[in-house]
Design an enzyme around this catalytic site. Structure first.
Site, PDB file in Angstrom:
ATOM      1  N   HIS A   1      32.072   5.545  82.701  1.00 22.46           N
ATOM      2  CA  HIS A   1      32.732   5.805  82.221  1.00 22.46           C
ATOM      3  C   HIS A   1      31.900   7.178  80.869  1.00 22.46           C
ATOM      4  O   HIS A   1      30.926   6.466  79.842  1.00 22.46           O
ATOM      5  CB  HIS A   1      33.602   5.314  80.751  1.00 22.46           C
ATOM      6  CG  HIS A   1      33.082   4.066  80.253  1.00 22.46           C
ATOM      7  ND1 HIS A   1      32.689   4.329  78.451  1.00 22.46           N
ATOM      8  CD2 HIS A   1      32.076   3.259  80.463  1.00 22.46           C
ATOM      9  CE1 HIS A   1      32.695   3.446  78.024  1.00 22.46           C
ATOM     10  NE2 HIS A   1      31.622   2.488  79.244  1.00 22.46           N
TER      11      HIS A   1
ATOM     12  N   ASP B   1      33.871   8.078  77.525  1.00 17.12           N
ATOM     13  CA  ASP B   1      34.870   7.681  76.655  1.00 17.12           C
ATOM     14  C   ASP B   1      33.849   6.507  75.796  1.00 17.12           C
ATOM     15  O   ASP B   1      33.415   5.916  76.235  1.00 17.12           O
ATOM     16  CB  ASP B   1      35.911   7.309  76.915  1.00 17.12           C
ATOM     17  CG  ASP B   1      36.417   5.780  77.349  1.00 17.12           C
ATOM     18  OD1 ASP B   1      35.807   5.829  78.682  1.00 17.12           O
ATOM     19  OD2 ASP B   1      36.769   5.218  77.346  1.00 17.12           O
TER      20      ASP B   1
ATOM     21  N   ASP C   1      25.919   2.403  75.164  1.00 12.78           N
ATOM     22  CA  ASP C   1      27.354   1.930  76.101  1.00 12.78           C
ATOM     23  C   ASP C   1      27.979   4.109  76.284  1.00 12.78           C
ATOM     24  O   ASP C   1      29.021   3.331  75.327  1.00 12.78           O
ATOM     25  CB  ASP C   1      27.979   1.487  74.888  1.00 12.78           C
ATOM     26  CG  ASP C   1      29.393   0.309  75.729  1.00 12.78           C
ATOM     27  OD1 ASP C   1      29.272   0.962  77.381  1.00 12.78           O
ATOM     28  OD2 ASP C   1      30.178   0.051  75.066  1.00 12.78           O
TER      29      ASP C   1
ATOM     30  N   GLU D   1      37.474   4.247  80.084  1.00 14.35           N
ATOM     31  CA  GLU D   1      37.330   2.501  80.023  1.00 14.35           C
ATOM     32  C   GLU D   1      37.574   1.726  79.159  1.00 14.35           C
ATOM     33  O   GLU D   1      37.966   0.268  78.702  1.00 14.35           O
ATOM     34  CB  GLU D   1      35.807   2.771  80.922  1.00 14.35           C
ATOM     35  CG  GLU D   1      34.835   0.962  81.005  1.00 14.35           C
ATOM     36  CD  GLU D   1      35.043   0.341  80.098  1.00 14.35           C
ATOM     37  OE1 GLU D   1      34.434  -1.494  80.336  1.00 14.35           O
ATOM     38  OE2 GLU D   1      34.615   0.777  79.085  1.00 14.35           O
ATOM     39  N   GLU D   2      37.136   1.921  77.346  1.00 16.28           N
ATOM     40  CA  GLU D   2      37.540   1.863  76.651  1.00 16.28           C
ATOM     41  C   GLU D   2      39.100   2.033  76.021  1.00 16.28           C
ATOM     42  O   GLU D   2      39.348   0.843  74.902  1.00 16.28           O
ATOM     43  CB  GLU D   2      36.583   2.573  75.489  1.00 16.28           C
ATOM     44  CG  GLU D   2      34.704   2.949  75.548  1.00 16.28           C
ATOM     45  CD  GLU D   2      34.523   1.452  75.902  1.00 16.28           C
ATOM     46  OE1 GLU D   2      35.380   0.338  75.560  1.00 16.28           O
ATOM     47  OE2 GLU D   2      33.059   1.101  75.420  1.00 16.28           O
TER      48      GLU D   2
ATOM     49  N   GLU E   1      26.566   0.323  83.196  1.00 14.53           N
ATOM     50  CA  GLU E   1      27.257  -0.585  81.661  1.00 14.53           C
ATOM     51  C   GLU E   1      25.499  -1.716  80.885  1.00 14.53           C
ATOM     52  O   GLU E   1      25.063  -2.046  82.139  1.00 14.53           O
ATOM     53  CB  GLU E   1      27.772  -1.364  81.407  1.00 14.53           C
ATOM     54  CG  GLU E   1      29.448  -1.092  82.285  1.00 14.53           C
ATOM     55  CD  GLU E   1      30.401  -0.558  80.542  1.00 14.53           C
ATOM     56  OE1 GLU E   1      30.176  -0.423  80.008  1.00 14.53           O
ATOM     57  OE2 GLU E   1      31.466  -0.167  80.786  1.00 14.53           O
TER      58      GLU E   1
ATOM     59  N   HIS F   1      28.962  -0.647  70.597  1.00 16.79           N
ATOM     60  CA  HIS F   1      30.515  -0.636  69.455  1.00 16.79           C
ATOM     61  C   HIS F   1      29.900  -0.547  68.459  1.00 16.79           C
ATOM     62  O   HIS F   1      30.632  -1.325  67.194  1.00 16.79           O
ATOM     63  CB  HIS F   1      31.791  -1.773  70.388  1.00 16.79           C
ATOM     64  CG  HIS F   1      32.036  -1.600  71.172  1.00 16.79           C
ATOM     65  ND1 HIS F   1      33.085  -2.532  71.770  1.00 16.79           N
ATOM     66  CD2 HIS F   1      31.033  -1.134  72.533  1.00 16.79           C
ATOM     67  CE1 HIS F   1      33.395  -1.775  73.019  1.00 16.79           C
ATOM     68  NE2 HIS F   1      32.768  -0.777  73.078  1.00 16.79           N
TER      69      HIS F   1
END
Length: 411
Positions: free
Chosen positions: A97, A99, A130, A164-165, A193, A383
């Site tokens: 992903h 995003d 990520d 995805e997020e 991931e 994150h």
């Protein structure tokens, strides 16, 4: 390092895997693609893939009209990319992903989150772990593999989403539905991931627990605390059932999964006044469940507990259920073996299989029959403020992915 370092097939293919992956990572990370935005990251990938004879197809799902009165931001249009080189089986797909999660207060970052910077042996910036370096690594791996083996067996594919997020309703799940509708099957899927814990490749995820959430609303009758006989306190009615939830053993797990866990994350009730019995109380809860139980069994057992405790009370309850994903498992097989071989040759370590952690888009791909694993950089800072990844790891990751392609697509 500027994004110009990522252009020109003859130029970047002369670099080392680390140089190639670093340059492309920086180009992707400088784009502030906060979910569900892509900010042309996928266009950058298409520029790299088309010269390698990938057929690149953008798939858009969701509501494009964001100014409509009843617009649901969770249903915003999402850009997805399905790119495939070859038409034969097996299909080896890299999934990821573009995003990223929001940055939070940028003043708390040592380095601006969308100004990717190399410092102290790390690449710093949002998406470093990520998972833009993962996307860069498998793009570089595909480039180098195709250059060496233009007539490889099977097909190489990439499934890239920018959802995805976020709510994950117009991304990978919709692409997979479209592929299934035209009977286009993925054989092996590597989700990039960040799976590693202490060192690159020490952990690969060969499965994930299912996720079943619920919002439980209990309704009673509002009244004065001094006259409880004239009211029905929904909090009091709920407490015995909540206590039973906390000590219930939902299953015992198995060799691959821990026992199913039920956790209460929020309880909201009351009017704010200390002399009012509220009318309602709301409980948010979630099951992370193994392959030893099913969504239907968890729902049934939850209702059985609640029905039993609410049988002798005037309070009533309702549950709004949401299934985020079923559990999946890729047991020992060709894909897992390819991961083990590649990791051992590049890093010298023996990897460990794990099904721990949250969910990933692998939950949408596995039900089609594909073998699915997750393998990426370390997840120590995902994150977080000052997200970063070791420079040495991103080049090695590209080498691992390339070696996996050799195991899966060469005789």
């Amino acid at each position: 390092m500027s994004s110009s370092d990522t252009t020109g097939q003859s130029g970047h293919l002369q670099q080392t895997p680390q140089q190639q992956t670093l340059a492309l990572s920086i180009d992707l990370m400088r784009r502030d693609s906060v979910t569900p935005e892509d900010k042309h990251c996928q266009d950058v990938l298409v520029e790299r893939l088309k010269p390698l004879d990938f057929n690149c197809e953008f798939m858009y799902f969701g509501d494009k009209e964001t100014t409509a009165p009843n617009f649901d931001k969770n249903n915003a249009e999402v850009k997805n990319l399905w790119a495939r080189r070859g038409t034969a089986d097996p299909v080896v797909c890299f999934a990821g992903h573009t995003d990223v999660v929001p940055t939070g207060n940028v003043d708390n970052w040592k380095i601006p989150p969308f100004e990717p910077t190399v410092k102290d042996g790390f690449l710093w910036g949002r998406g470093a772990a990520d998972m833009k370096t993962g996307i860069a690594a498998f793009t570089v791996a595909a480039e180098n593999f195709v250059k060496k083996h233009p007539n490889h067996n099977g097909s190489i594919a990439m499934l890239i989403t920018s959802d995805e997020e976020g709510p994950s309703i117009n991304g990978t799940v919709k692409v997979v539905e479209a592929l299934e509708a035209r009977n286009e099957k993925i054989t092996y899927c590597l989700v990039g991931e960040p799976s590693s814990t202490d060192t690159l490749g020490d952990i690969i995820k060969n499965g994930r627990r299912g996720s079943l959430g619920g919002i439980l609303t209990v309704t009673g009758k509002q009244g004065h605390v001094a006259y409880p006989h004239l009211a029905v306190n929904p909090i009091h009615a709920l407490l015995p059932a909540l206590a039973e939830f906390t000590y219930t053993q939902w299953d015992s797990g198995n060799d691959f999964f821990p026992a199913t866990s039920m956790q209460i994350s929020n309880i909201n009730g009351g009017t704010g006044a200390n002399n009012v019995i509220p009318e309602t109380v709301e409980v948010v809860f979630n099951f992370r469940f193994s392959t030893e139980t099913t969504e239907e069994e968890l729902r049934a057992k939850t209702h059985e507990i609640l029905d039993r405790h609410f049988n002798d009370t005037e309070a009533t309850y309702d549950i709004d259920w949401k299934l985020s994903g079923h559990p999946f498992l890729t047991a020992e097989g060709k894909l897992v073996d390819a991961c083990k071989v590649a990791i051992k040759e590049v890093t010298g370590i023996d990897t460990t299989l794990s099904t721990s952690g949250g969910t990933s888009d692998g939950r949408f791909i596995a039900p089609t029959g594909a073998q699915v694993v997750e393998l990426g950089v370390r997840n120590a800072t995902i994150h977080q403020v000052d997200e970063r990844v070791e420079i040495d790891d991103i080049g090695k990751l590209a080498q691992i992915y390339e070696r996996m392609l050799e195991e899966l697509l060469l005789d």
